[in-house]
Design a protein around this motif. Structure first.
Motif, PDB file in Angstrom:
ATOM      1  N   MET A 150      27.053   7.855  11.385  1.00  0.00           N
ATOM      2  CA  MET A 150      27.307   8.062  10.190  1.00  0.00           C
ATOM      3  C   MET A 150      27.634   9.455  10.107  1.00  0.00           C
ATOM      4  N   ARG A 151      26.680  10.361  10.633  1.00  0.00           N
ATOM      5  CA  ARG A 151      27.086  11.918  10.610  1.00  0.00           C
ATOM      6  C   ARG A 151      28.488  12.217  11.568  1.00  0.00           C
ATOM      7  N   ALA A 152      28.869  11.280  12.498  1.00  0.00           N
ATOM      8  CA  ALA A 152      30.054  11.467  13.408  1.00  0.00           C
ATOM      9  C   ALA A 152      31.099  11.043  12.504  1.00  0.00           C
TER      10      ALA A 152
ATOM     11  N   GLY B 182      31.565  11.603   9.425  1.00  0.00           N
ATOM     12  CA  GLY B 182      31.854  12.722   8.324  1.00  0.00           C
ATOM     13  C   GLY B 182      30.965  12.311   7.335  1.00  0.00           C
ATOM     14  N   VAL B 183      29.703  11.945   7.395  1.00  0.00           N
ATOM     15  CA  VAL B 183      28.779  11.821   6.285  1.00  0.00           C
ATOM     16  C   VAL B 183      27.862  12.787   6.377  1.00  0.00           C
ATOM     17  N   HIS B 184      27.739  13.517   5.127  1.00  0.00           N
ATOM     18  CA  HIS B 184      27.037  14.869   5.103  1.00  0.00           C
ATOM     19  C   HIS B 184      25.397  14.770   5.438  1.00  0.00           C
ATOM     20  N   ARG B 185      24.862  15.721   5.884  1.00  0.00           N
ATOM     21  CA  ARG B 185      23.483  15.577   6.293  1.00  0.00           C
ATOM     22  C   ARG B 185      22.816  15.000   5.098  1.00  0.00           C
TER      23      ARG B 185
ATOM     24  N   ARG C  97      23.323  13.957   2.361  1.00  0.00           N
ATOM     25  CA  ARG C  97      23.599  12.497   1.659  1.00  0.00           C
ATOM     26  C   ARG C  97      22.805  11.236   2.536  1.00  0.00           C
TER      27      ARG C  97
ATOM     28  N   ILE D  48      24.234  15.227  17.093  1.00  0.00           N
ATOM     29  CA  ILE D  48      25.082  13.900  16.996  1.00  0.00           C
ATOM     30  C   ILE D  48      25.355  13.219  18.322  1.00  0.00           C
TER      31      ILE D  48
ATOM     32  N   THR E 277      31.219  19.001   9.610  1.00  0.00           N
ATOM     33  CA  THR E 277      31.132  17.276   8.922  1.00  0.00           C
ATOM     34  C   THR E 277      32.333  17.256   8.083  1.00  0.00           C
TER      35      THR E 277
ATOM     36  N   ARG F   4      35.447  16.513  10.134  1.00  0.00           N
ATOM     37  CA  ARG F   4      35.307  15.202  10.838  1.00  0.00           C
ATOM     38  C   ARG F   4      35.737  14.069   9.717  1.00  0.00           C
TER      39      ARG F   4
ATOM     40  N   GLU G  87      32.564   8.856   0.940  1.00  0.00           N
ATOM     41  CA  GLU G  87      32.345  10.154   1.190  1.00  0.00           C
ATOM     42  C   GLU G  87      33.232  11.191   0.994  1.00  0.00           C
TER      43      GLU G  87
END
Ligand SMILES: Nc1ncnc2c1ncn2[C@@H]1O[C@H](COP(=O)(O)OP(=O)(O)OP(=O)(O)O)[C@@H](O)[C@H]1O
Ligand SMILES: [Mg+2]
Lengths: 395, 246
Positions: free
Chosen positions: A294-296, A298-301, A303, A385, B81, B84, B113
């Motif tokens: 999810m982080r990879a 582009g989901v923010h920390r 979140r 990540i 982030t 990406r 997102e």
């Protein structure tokens, strides 16, 4: 979508989720009980002391009300002084003693309160009426059971009894005109009340013109503390105790209870905290690969942290009312056991439900539960990540 | 030709206690839009390390990386982030879909997102699933899909926010030959439709499909060849391509 993920992760391990909810509920129940215990006795004593509206109590100097058998001399003049004061609405004298009832070859002894029935604040009528005439008496159920009489009966009573010689002194024939419940006495404690004049007469010269206690009700708007100080200065032979002071005394005596409650309450809070931390840590570790993906993409920390916190707060939101219910049930159960504690007034509750305190307790638990989730979730959302993905791909 | 990827003297060292493991030792190359580049080389030569740096999920020890004109090698976490999310599409060897979500929801995740409205992202997710040939499987969970289908959902997810660059690390690594061939065809189609692709692979067929192959060894580039289209031998696979404009 966050909610879906949070819910899904809770449902993925149903047994674990249910167990965690139960665990948190138990610790919430314990916490609630401890909060109820820490304030319950105090509050119910307060309710008890204020129930009849008397704000001041006069006892022999240096004693607390009914702490000793000491009595105050010159009762009539004392009452006259009290009743002459403009701030005093009601002054109610009480003389404590014992009465002995010959019954089926044995003797039943009961506490006796000499009162002025019109202004007394020691008992509540359950049936019948006040003992207005000199030969009338009221008794509680425990006494009636012991002497085998009921409302309307005539009984023989004595103020003195010598068990060696089996002789009685200060005897009278009295008529039971009321069935009562004594406010400050335990349910199984035998007690009667009768006009103070009768009790004095039965007790002979030793009790003439004496009282054990006088209770004072002030007029609306009167300053209780100021009146207390005034009476204290005015009446050198008595100690004047206000309800606030009496509560302080009670508080001191209950401090052990409170400490116990605080310690046990903190322990249950910590247990709840650790339970949630463990659960969040375990559940996050299982999903570390998923989180890294999810982080990879582009989901923010924050979140991810939010999703995990949503999960732990959902647990809490389910567990809290469960804990509330459980806490109330156990409190009632414990109370019923402790109600048989000898010598405590019937009306005293160890566990008193006060909504605000309860919500404070549960709020504390929920907040600590959420806080418990913050660190592990933030840590997992902050893992490198690439390294995590690599490890997960190997594993 | 616009440069999408510009890598200069890129190095990455891992520390294992006191020991330093140099995984990349000064790599320089440029990828233009819309190239299709395969990175090949023996195991441990630093292919994944390089791809992770291009995907901004790792930071170099030295050197620079620019993607679509923006320096990305020193971005802080929040910016990386965001970058990406908007500019990079990542496909992993393992399909790594979220098991709790349906195929469509997995594709919707990066759209949500990015702040797209529910209705818009639903439509876009469906369009993408159709593009990869899974329009009818939108409600299925990953566990109800085959490996190849899951990988196609992952590709749809990577394309969600119209990235400048699609990165894939061994995308056919866990697929059988037939499904792998479907994947190769899909990548070719993506590239034809304008997507710049950098793929790391051991799969010769996949490498052959690319228009340029970078050979690596011991953390350096040892060869960089443009493949003559006439040289390529990839059988087209019936993937039921849906009409799609990008
Ligand atoms: N997190 C790490 N810590 C230590 N060493 C690492 C780490 N990641 C990679 N390496 C080392 O760096 C080198 C390059 O690794 P990398 O994963 O980039 O190789 P690769 O070309 O992708 O190999 P493969 O084809 O097997 O996937 C290897 O020697 C590897 O052991
Ligand atoms: Mg690799």
């Amino acid at each position: 979508m966050l909610a879906t993920l949070a819910l899904a992760s809770l449902l993925r391990h149903r047994t674990r989720t249910v167990l965690a909810i139960l665990g948190v509920a138990v610790s919430a129940a314990m916490l609630l009980d401890m909060v109820m215990l820490s304030s319950g006795m105090r509050e119910s004593f307060r309710g008890l002391l204020l129930s009849q509206g008397f704000q001041l109590r006069l006892s022999p100097r240096g004693t607390l009300p009914f702490d000793t058998e000491a009595t105050i001399r010159g009762a009539d003049s004392l009452l006259a002084v009290l009743r002459a004061r403009p701030t005093v609405a009601v002054a109610s004298p009480v003389l404590g003693g014992q009465l002995h009832f010959p019954s089926r070859g044995a003797t039943v002894t009961a506490s006796a309160l000499g009162v002025e029935p019109a202004v007394q604040g020691d008992y509540e009528l359950v049936a019948g009426r006040q003992p207005t005439a000199a030969n009338e008496i009221v008794a509680n159920d425990a006494t009636l059971r012991a002497i085998g009489h009921s409302l309307g009966d005539t009984v023989h009573a004595a103020a003195g009894y010598d068990p060696q010689l089996r002789t009685y002194s200060g005897e009278r024939t009295l008529r039971i005109v009321g069935r009562v419940r004594f406010i400050y006495l335990a349910l199984d404690q035998r007690a009667v009340a009768l006009p103070i004049g009768t009790l004095r007469a039965m007790g002979g010269p030793a009790s003439a013109d004496r009282i054990s206690l006088a209770m004072v009700k002030l007029r609306p708007g009167a300053d209780v503390e100021r009146e207390r100080a005034a009476l204290h200065a005015l009446l050198p032979r008595v100690t004047v105790t206000s309800t606030a002071q009496a509560l302080e005394q009670v508080d001191q005596r209950l401090s052990y209870f409170r400490q116990l409650a605080v310690i046990l309450g903190s322990v249950s809070l910590i247990v709840g905290f650790l339970l949630v931390t463990t659960l969040v840590t375990v559940s996050v570790n299982e999903r570390i690969g998923e989180i890294a993906v999810m982080r990879a993409i582009g989901v923010h920390r924050w979140r991810i942290v939010g999703q995990i916190l949503l999960e732990s707060s959902a647990l809490m939101v389910i567990a809290a009312p469960l804990g509330l219910a459980l806490g109330l049930v156990t409190a009632r159960w414990l109370d019923s056991i402790l109600a048989r504690f000898p010598g405590l007034p019937e009306r005293i509750d160890f566990f008193l439900f006060q909504p605000r305190a309860a919500w404070t307790a549960l709020g504390l638990l929920v907040i600590s539960g959420i806080l418990a989730g913050v660190y592990p979730s933030w840590r997992s959302a902050s893992l490198p990540i690439a390294v995590t993905l690599r490890q997960e791909a190997v594993g | 030709m616009t440069a999408i990827v510009e890598v200069r003297d890129l190095a990455r060292e891992y520390r294992m206690g006191d020991e330093r493991v140099p995984a990349l030792r000064g790599v320089t190359f440029t990828v233009h839009q819309p190239e299709y580049v395969a990175i090949v080389g023996p195991s441990g030569c630093g292919k994944s390390t390089l791809l992770n740096l291009l995907g901004v999920i790792d930071r170099p020890t030295s050197g620079t990386v620019s993607i679509a004109g923006e320096r990305v090698d020193q971005l802080d976490d929040a910016r990386a982030t965001e970058f990406r999310l908007r500019r990079i599409g990542f496909v992993f060897q393992r399909f790594y879909l979220l098991q709790a979500l349906s195929a469509r929801e997995n594709v919707e995740l990066p759209l949500a997102e990015a702040g797209m409205s529910t209705r818009e992202r639903r439509a876009r997710a469906l369009e993408l699933l159709e593009y990869v040939g899974l329009g009818r499987r939108e409600r299925h969970r990953p566990s109800q899909l085959s490996g190849g289908e899951q990988q196609r959902v992952a590709i749809a997810r990577a394309l969600a926010n119209r990235p400048a660059l699609l990165l894939a690390d061994e995308p056919t690594g866990e697929l059988d030959a037939r499904t792998g061939a479907e994947m190769i065809a899909l990548f070719e189609r993506l590239n034809r439709d304008g997507t710049t692709i950098v793929v790391v692979t051991h799969d010769e067929d996949l490498a052959r499909a690319a228009k340029r192959v970078i050979h690596m060894r011991d953390g350096t580039i040892v060869d960089d060849v443009r493949v003559d289209p006439a040289d390529r031998r990839v059988e087209p696979v019936g993937l039921a391509p849906e009409p799609h404009e990008r």
